[in-house]
Design a protein around this motif. Structure first.
Motif, PDB file in Angstrom:
ATOM      1  N   THR A  20       0.905  -1.196  -0.112  1.00  0.00           N
ATOM      2  CA  THR A  20       0.099  -0.048   0.083  1.00  0.00           C
ATOM      3  C   THR A  20       0.868   1.485   0.194  1.00  0.00           C
ATOM      4  O   THR A  20       0.429   2.526  -0.438  1.00  0.00           O
ATOM      5  N   GLY A  73       0.674   6.408   1.029  1.00  0.00           N
ATOM      6  CA  GLY A  73      -0.273   4.673   0.893  1.00  0.00           C
ATOM      7  C   GLY A  73      -0.090   4.891   2.783  1.00  0.00           C
ATOM      8  O   GLY A  73      -0.439   3.749   2.832  1.00  0.00           O
ATOM      9  N   THR A  77      -4.101   4.700   7.130  1.00  0.00           N
ATOM     10  CA  THR A  77      -4.621   3.940   7.592  1.00  0.00           C
ATOM     11  C   THR A  77      -4.559   3.758   9.344  1.00  0.00           C
ATOM     12  O   THR A  77      -3.076   4.957   9.979  1.00  0.00           O
TER      13      THR A  77
END
Length: 231
Positions: free
Chosen positions: A53, A74, A77
């Motif tokens: 990611t 990326g 999260t």
């Protein structure tokens, strides 16, 4: 008929901005300014550190000059680890007890609060252990690029893998890198008054048959092409 005319010159006016380049020190890093196109790695010499990611993207600088910087993205999260970032293999390139210097410009994209970036060596030793050595740490913002610098040496003589890692912002924050430099200040410098033509190596990052940019690849001297034509 092939005609190539090359002029080399030192730009004294850049001494304050690029003292190490003008003094001829060799940059140990590959693609330190992120000007070269993607290669086998994510960004020609640089690779992502972390899962798939994580992405390394060469993006144009906002000054309109046509040069590039590297965006590490990326990381958006909550589970993202702070060590997700960019890395470069330095195996066999650094010697024990030598004092090296490293520097690089780092920034956060617009809209992100200030955070801490870390330059770190990851040393995998012959006994299977891994040693982490922080070599530069500093706070960066989105308002401008911050220059991070560090001085370090490695003491281990049984390193099987050596990696430079650039990481650190909190989970969810991308970051930008530009103009990195790693060198040995004690290295013997070449005689700048007696440099062979082969000492100056340029690479073209333009398109064939179109306008482009000539980048001086090594040994770090500033130079320029006056005329380059193939008939």
């Amino acid at each position: 008929m092939k005609k190539v005319l090359l002029l080399w010159h030192v730009l004294v006016s850049l001494t304050i901005l690029l003292p190490c380049y003008l003094n001829g020190y060799e940059n140990i890093l590959e693609n330190p300014g992120f000007e070269f196109p993607d290669g086998a790695a994510d960004a020609f010499g640089w690779e992502r550190r972390g899962p798939s990611t994580i992405s390394l993207n060469r993006v144009l600088k906002p000054d309109g000059g046509g040069s590039y910087m590297l965006e590490i993205d990326g990381r958006g999260t909550e589970q993202a680890s702070p060590w997700y970032g960019a890395k470069q293999d330095l195996t066999g390139k650094l010697a024990p007890t030598v004092v090296y210097e490293i520097s690089g410009y780092v920034s956060l994209p617009t809209g992100f609060e200030s955070d801490v970036i870390k330059f770190q060596l990851i040393k995998k030793l012959s006994d299977g252990s891994t040693v982490y050595q922080d070599i530069a740490t500093g706070e960066v913002t989105s308002s401008s690029f911050s220059l991070l610098t560090g001085q370090f040496s490695i003491e281990e003589t049984d390193i099987e893998e050596l990696t430079l890692s650039i990481h650190g912002p909190s989970s969810g924050k991308p970051f930008l890198l530009d103009d990195f430099f790693l060198f040995d200040p004690s290295a013997e410098l070449p005689d700048s008054d007696n440099l062979a033509p082969s000492s100056f190596v340029f690479k073209s990052v333009g398109l064939a048959g179109a306008s482009g940019t000539w980048i001086l690849d090594r040994p770090g001297f500033i130079g320029s092409f006056l005329f380059n034509q193939l008939d």
